[in-house]
Design an enzyme around this catalytic site. Structure first.
Site, mmCIF file in Angstrom:
data_model
loop_
_atom_site.group_PDB
_atom_site.id
_atom_site.type_symbol
_atom_site.label_atom_id
_atom_site.label_comp_id
_atom_site.label_asym_id
_atom_site.label_seq_id
_atom_site.Cartn_x
_atom_site.Cartn_y
_atom_site.Cartn_z
ATOM 1 N N SER A 1 0.846 -1.196 0.000
ATOM 2 C CA SER A 1 0.000 0.000 0.000
ATOM 3 C C SER A 1 0.882 1.245 0.000
ATOM 4 O O SER A 1 1.831 1.339 0.783
ATOM 5 C CB SER A 1 -0.908 0.011 1.232
ATOM 6 O OG SER A 1 -1.553 1.278 1.356
ATOM 7 N N TYR B 1 -12.671 -3.681 -8.153
ATOM 8 C CA TYR B 1 -13.075 -2.695 -7.149
ATOM 9 C C TYR B 1 -13.618 -1.474 -7.888
ATOM 10 O O TYR B 1 -14.822 -1.234 -7.935
ATOM 11 C CB TYR B 1 -11.892 -2.328 -6.251
ATOM 12 C CG TYR B 1 -12.173 -1.297 -5.166
ATOM 13 C CD1 TYR B 1 -13.199 -0.371 -5.263
ATOM 14 C CD2 TYR B 1 -11.393 -1.243 -4.031
ATOM 15 C CE1 TYR B 1 -13.446 0.571 -4.274
ATOM 16 C CE2 TYR B 1 -11.624 -0.310 -3.025
ATOM 17 C CZ TYR B 1 -12.643 0.601 -3.162
ATOM 18 O OH TYR B 1 -12.879 1.528 -2.178
#
Length: 337
Positions: free
Chosen positions: A171, A313
């Site tokens: 991330s 997503y």
């Protein structure tokens, strides 16, 4: 139906819109019939209803597990979660880039903590007929030298409740987290997780697949080195990829916002990384393609490049949940053809 609702959702701030959707899915899920539990795709140790999964970040805290199962996914990845709850970065922290069919987020792994997610998984354990996984990370204030303790805590809290965990070391929104992809950190980290996985399998006859989610922003040589390390550690697969900090393909005026970019502009980079990962790890290793998959064509391309499964997503934000069964059907026909 989504075409009617979308203007309202896009009128709301992105984070509010996201919460509305999760709440609606939670309500819908409490009344929806459970989808068929018949398995049609076996990848590694996972028996998936189809090749299309939910990517991490959409439902971090397990608010809408049943509702998401009812949308036609073949598997779900919840999270990312950390040992302790954390609020994440200051809002606004999600930005729609409509011209590019993209999102930029700098959420910072905001979540209610792994214990809270585990409680929800317990409550839904008998009503989730598809594989469930959890994306795990470290708290923002945990130094990388102690990160293994955070990952192990998360693993142990969910190990009896999930089919797989994804180790998030990529991330861009947690300070210095991507440093864990370096050989100095990744091998000791993965070793401890694999020891815990194998001990669980030996003592409880319970197997939890371990995947590692990698960044698309590493060089080719760095990616090769990380992939070899992941495979040699005993992990079960690689998720390629996380969001990118590259802005070179954007046209939207919000391109200067800090954070991870997802959606259509990421696809070619993710496709390139999937192809590279498959070349490095060989044929008998799970690769999950994630990044910019938005329709049947892009899904088939990333599978043809080497992905066993795909995750969505941002596509759901722009196209709605109807894209899920459409992509699943296209992948099934592609594999038959």
């Amino acid at each position: 139906m989504y075409t009617l609702v979308r203007p309202i959702l896009f009128w709301l701030p992105p984070e509010w819109s996201h919460l509305v959707v999760l709440k609606a899915l939670a309500v819908f899920g409490s009344h929806a019939n459970s989808p068929s539990s018949q398995d049609t795709v076996k990848v590694g140790q996972l028996n998936c209803a189809n090749r299309v999964g939910l990517a991490a970040g959409f439902d971090k805290d397990g608010l809408a597990i049943r509702g998401l199962c009812s949308l036609g996914f073949g598997f779900l990845e919840l999270g990312g979660v950390t040992p302790r709850p954390q609020s994440g970065n200051r809002a606004p922290r999600i930005f729609r880039l409509k011209k590019d069919s993209a999102l930029i987020n700098r959420m910072g792994l905001n979540n209610d903590g792994v214990d809270a997610l585990a409680e929800k998984l317990v409550r839904t354990a008998n009503s989730t007929p598809i594989p469930i996984g959890v994306n795990i990370g470290r708290n923002w204030d945990t130094p990388n030298s102690q990160a293994v303790e955070d990952y192990l805590y998360c693993f142990h809290q969910v190990k009896f409740l999930v089919d797989f965990v994804t180790v998030n070391i990529s991330s861009p929104n947690t300070p210095n987290l991507r440093e864990l992809q370096d050989q100095r950190h990744v091998m000791p980290l993965l070793h401890e997780i694999i020891v815990a996985r194998d001990a669980l399998a030996h003592t409880n006859n319970t197997y939890v697949s371990v995947f590692v989610k990698i960044s698309p922003d590493m060089s080719v040589d760095e990616t090769k080195g990380l992939c070899l390390a992941v495979k040699s550690s005993g992990c079960d697969g690689i998720v390629a990829t996380n969001t990118t900090i590259d802005r070179s393909l954007l046209t939207d005026r919000k391109r200067g916002e800090i954070g991870g970019l997802s959606g259509k502009p990421l696809f070619e980079l993710a496709l390139e990384r999937v192809r590279l990962v498959r070349k490095v790890v060989g044929s008998n290793f799970t690769v999950i393609g994630c990044g910019g998959v938005r329709d049947a064509k892009s899904a088939c391309r990333i599978v043809d490049a080497g992905a066993d499964l795909v995750q969505l997503y941002t596509a759901m934000i722009y196209r709605g949940p109807g894209c899920i069964p459409a992509i699943a059907t296209a992948l099934e026909e592609n594999s038959v053809g």
